[in-house]
Design an enzyme around this catalytic site. Structure first.
Site, PDB file in Angstrom:
ATOM      1  N   HIS A  43      40.742   7.535 -30.559  1.00  0.00           N
ATOM      2  CA  HIS A  43      40.691   6.292 -30.409  1.00  0.00           C
ATOM      3  C   HIS A  43      40.071   5.467 -31.776  1.00  0.00           C
ATOM      4  CE1 HIS A  43      38.882   2.470 -28.490  1.00  0.00           C
ATOM      5  NE2 HIS A  43      39.492   2.726 -27.502  1.00  0.00           N
ATOM      6  N   HIS A  76      39.980  -2.161 -20.043  1.00  0.00           N
ATOM      7  CA  HIS A  76      40.544  -2.804 -21.142  1.00  0.00           C
ATOM      8  C   HIS A  76      41.995  -2.177 -21.317  1.00  0.00           C
ATOM      9  CE1 HIS A  76      36.304  -4.103 -23.038  1.00  0.00           C
ATOM     10  NE2 HIS A  76      37.058  -4.986 -22.512  1.00  0.00           N
ATOM     11  N   ASP A 130      44.171  -1.143 -23.432  1.00  0.00           N
ATOM     12  CA  ASP A 130      44.509  -0.084 -24.157  1.00  0.00           C
ATOM     13  C   ASP A 130      44.089   1.226 -23.349  1.00  0.00           C
ATOM     14  OD1 ASP A 130      41.797  -0.950 -24.925  1.00  0.00           O
ATOM     15  OD2 ASP A 130      41.508   0.441 -26.438  1.00  0.00           O
ATOM     16  N   HIS A 131      43.318   1.142 -22.341  1.00  0.00           N
ATOM     17  CA  HIS A 131      43.020   2.284 -21.349  1.00  0.00           C
ATOM     18  C   HIS A 131      43.548   2.349 -20.106  1.00  0.00           C
ATOM     19  CE1 HIS A 131      39.849   3.443 -24.183  1.00  0.00           C
ATOM     20  NE2 HIS A 131      39.867   2.327 -24.487  1.00  0.00           N
ATOM     21  N   ASP A 178      35.289   4.259 -24.677  1.00  0.00           N
ATOM     22  CA  ASP A 178      34.329   3.219 -25.102  1.00  0.00           C
ATOM     23  C   ASP A 178      33.028   3.098 -24.584  1.00  0.00           C
ATOM     24  OD1 ASP A 178      36.948   3.104 -25.864  1.00  0.00           O
ATOM     25  OD2 ASP A 178      37.236   0.983 -25.186  1.00  0.00           O
ATOM     26  N   HIS A 201      37.777   2.436 -18.129  1.00  0.00           N
ATOM     27  CA  HIS A 201      37.559   1.108 -17.972  1.00  0.00           C
ATOM     28  C   HIS A 201      38.828   0.154 -17.962  1.00  0.00           C
ATOM     29  CE1 HIS A 201      37.555   1.406 -22.147  1.00  0.00           C
ATOM     30  NE2 HIS A 201      37.376   0.104 -22.316  1.00  0.00           N
ATOM     31  N   HIS A 216      29.176  -0.395 -22.535  1.00  0.00           N
ATOM     32  CA  HIS A 216      30.392  -0.938 -22.963  1.00  0.00           C
ATOM     33  C   HIS A 216      30.349  -2.486 -22.363  1.00  0.00           C
ATOM     34  CE1 HIS A 216      34.050  -0.960 -25.194  1.00  0.00           C
ATOM     35  NE2 HIS A 216      34.739  -1.024 -23.948  1.00  0.00           N
TER      36      HIS A 216
END
Ligand SMILES: [Zn+2]
Length: 316
Positions: A268, A65, A67-68, A210, A63, A142
């Site tokens: 994570h 976000h 941090d990904h 997530d 996804h 999520h």
């Protein structure tokens, strides 16, 4: 030589810490390299791990976000700069295509045409089938649309030398038996492959970031040899985890237990935890799941469990 291992490039959640980089994982699978969720700093973490852009054949983003995916621009530009010649298939939620486009074309550079975009939509999707693995995606739960991924090697067969000898199958007949499924021996008997072999289940890995607990989590994890799964929070923060769309250590372990996985790999972690809190993640998971549990650190290399370790007879 075939290598199957997970290289941990980063294992923090939203905020990196002194000890943990943003997410990033390279699953090395024989000649393939599946880069999951390249967060910020992934390019340098690859150097620290002795890996090159040329090792990447797939890029799977769960996804959008940060941090990904904030490492996507660096990886895309490095792939171009290093002249990677093979296709790099990029899988990401179709609903986030606008973010993918921004990341892929974040700054001017000499672009390469090796990146093949495979946006994912719907409940589940199959991105590749057969050799060397089938790759499927399942939608997770999520606040932004997210997908988890599952790699499954096709089942194979392991020949049983004693049975072959007993039934008079030798020399070139063995090869023909493997190719045709049956063969006629010198004494006129028909011997089938099933009589002389056992099924060798293909290895399977699931990568689940997530999400809350949902159907997709269990579809992805079903019977895998290695489950790489987020455990952002300890069980005490279950309400917070549900609110933000994450799992606790105990929930990750519950998935491992119900799905009958070989090895549970926890990652994570929220920046609220110190290194001294880490044993508690493992303890909470071990209360639920009695298999092997690995709590990752950056730059770890985690081999796929051997086939023998999960009880498959006659395989290496
Ligand atoms: Zn997220």
């Amino acid at each position: 030589m075939s290598v199957r291992e997970l290289v941990v490039l980063g294992s923090a959640s939203a905020v990196p810490t002194k000890h943990r980089n943003h997410n990033g994982y390279l699953l090395r699978w024989d000649g393939q390299g599946v880069l999951f969720d390249p967060g910020e700093g992934t390019q340098r973490q690859m150097i620290m791990s002795g890996l090159a852009a040329n090792d990447v054949t797939w890029m799977c983003v769960t996804h959008f976000h940060g941090d990904h995916c904030l490492g996507v621009p660096g990886m895309v530009q490095r792939i171009a700069r290093d002249g990677v010649a093979h296709p790099v298939r990029a899988v990401f939620p179709a609903s986030g295509a606008v973010y993918w486009d921004r990341l892929r074309h974040a700054t001017p550079h000499r672009e390469s045409d090796v990146i093949v975009e495979l946006p994912v939509a719907g409940e589940s999707a199959t991105l590749a089938t057969g050799d060397p693995f089938t790759l499927t995606a399942w939608r997770l739960s999520h606040p932004v649309e997210a997908y988890g991924y599952r790699l499954a090697e096709p089942d194979g067969v392991t020949m049983l030398p004693a049975r072959l000898a007993e039934l008079g199958v030798r020399g070139p007949l063995v090869r023909r038996l493997q190719e045709d499924g049956e063969v006629r021996t010198a004494d006129g008997r028909t011997v089938t492959l099933a009589e002389c072999s056992v099924v060798r289940p293909g290895q399977k890995v699931a990568f689940i970031m997530d999400t809350r607990l949902c159907d997709g989590v269990f579809e992805l994890a079903d019977g895998v040899d290695m489950l790489v799964i987020e455990s952002t929070f300890l069980d005490e923060e279950a309400a917070l985890a549900a609110d933000y769309g994450h799992l606790t250590a105990g929930q990750a372990a519950e998935v491992a237990k119900q799905a009958g996985v070989g090895r549970l790999v926890l990652t994570h972690f929220s920046e609220r935890y110190r290194p001294s809190d880490e044993p508690r993640f493992t303890e909470q998971a071990a209360r639920v799941f009695d298999g092997e549990i690995t709590l990752v650190h950056d730059l770890d290399r985690i081999p796929l469990p051997s086939r023998r370790a999960i009880g498959v007879k006659g395989a290496d």
